[in-house]
Design an enzyme around this catalytic site. Structure first.
Site, PDB file in Angstrom:
ATOM      1  CB  ALA A  31     -26.867  14.807   3.783  1.00 31.63           C
TER       2      ALA A  31
ATOM      3  CB  CYS B  63     -25.683   9.468  -5.713  1.00 30.82           C
ATOM      4  SG  CYS B  63     -24.912  10.726  -4.902  1.00 30.82           S
TER       5      CYS B  63
ATOM      6  N   GLY C 216     -33.265  12.438  -1.663  1.00 25.24           N
ATOM      7  CA  GLY C 216     -33.121  13.004  -2.881  1.00 25.24           C
ATOM      8  C   GLY C 216     -31.702  12.610  -3.361  1.00 25.24           C
ATOM      9  CB  CYS C 217     -28.511  12.855  -1.618  1.00 25.75           C
ATOM     10  SG  CYS C 217     -28.895  14.457  -0.987  1.00 25.75           S
ATOM     11  CB  THR C 218     -30.349   7.863  -1.951  1.00 22.79           C
ATOM     12  OG1 THR C 218     -29.638   7.980  -0.906  1.00 22.79           O
ATOM     13  CG2 THR C 218     -30.072   6.470  -2.306  1.00 22.79           C
TER      14      THR C 218
END
Length: 187
Positions: free
Chosen positions: A68, A78, A73-75
């Protein structure tokens, strides 16, 4: 009375098994190395719509799934891919990140963090289910698929590390023998 009870028990068992099978269906179709990658057509953060079929026969594709936008973690993942952009772009490959977020949310996410690659939006969760990436919680697992020029899955990284995702992606493409761009080639 015994026959009615037995019939009801059997009917309940059939319904329960059918329901469990229907619930498990999206999770039972995980791709494996050597499988043909399913086609998709999805809107991306750059305003374009992409399909796997537009790259088959032309160049390999990398799909880096993440749960999401705007989560920790996703930030990190990316931004790690963004920070390895020069190395990744040295390969003749189309690469994307993908989540079950909306195109609007992914566009906002890409803009805020200066992502220079498309982030695919799969809010209907069709592609994530087709690739076997959809978790029980309804988010994409943090897995990366490497698809060769013929549309065949050649590697699946199910241990994607958000901190090293960019360098790992470049290293995996090198290990797989993905071709480097020539000086005159453009993305």
């Amino acid at each position: 009375m015994k026959n009615t009870s037995t019939a009801l028990t059997r009917r309940f068992a059939v319904v329960a098994i059918g329901l469990l099978a229907a619930l498990a269906l999206p999770f039972a179709q995980a791709l494996e190395v050597g499988d043909k990658a399913p086609d998709f057509t999805l809107q991306a953060s750059d305003g374009n719509t992409y399909s796997l079929s537009q790259f088959v026969g032309k160049q390999p594709v990398v799909l880096a799934f993440f749960p999401a936008a705007f989560t920790g973690g996703c930030t990190i993942q990316c931004k790690a891919i963004r920070d390895s952009s020069d190395e990744i772009k040295s390969f003749d490959v189309a690469y994307f990140m993908a989540s079950v977020d909306t195109a609007e949310k992914n566009t906002e996410f890409a803009t805020e963090y200066g992502l220079d690659f498309p982030v695919l939006a799969d809010p209907q969760k069709t592609m994530t289910a087709d690739y076997g990436v959809l978790s029980e919680r309804g988010f994409a697992n943090r897995w990366t698929y490497y698809i060769d020029v013929n549309g065949v899955v050649v590697k699946i990284d199910k241990q994607t590390n958000p901190n090293t995702a960019g360098q790992d992606l470049a290293d995996n493409m090198a290990d797989l023998g993905f071709q480097r761009r020539t000086a005159t080639a453009s993305r």
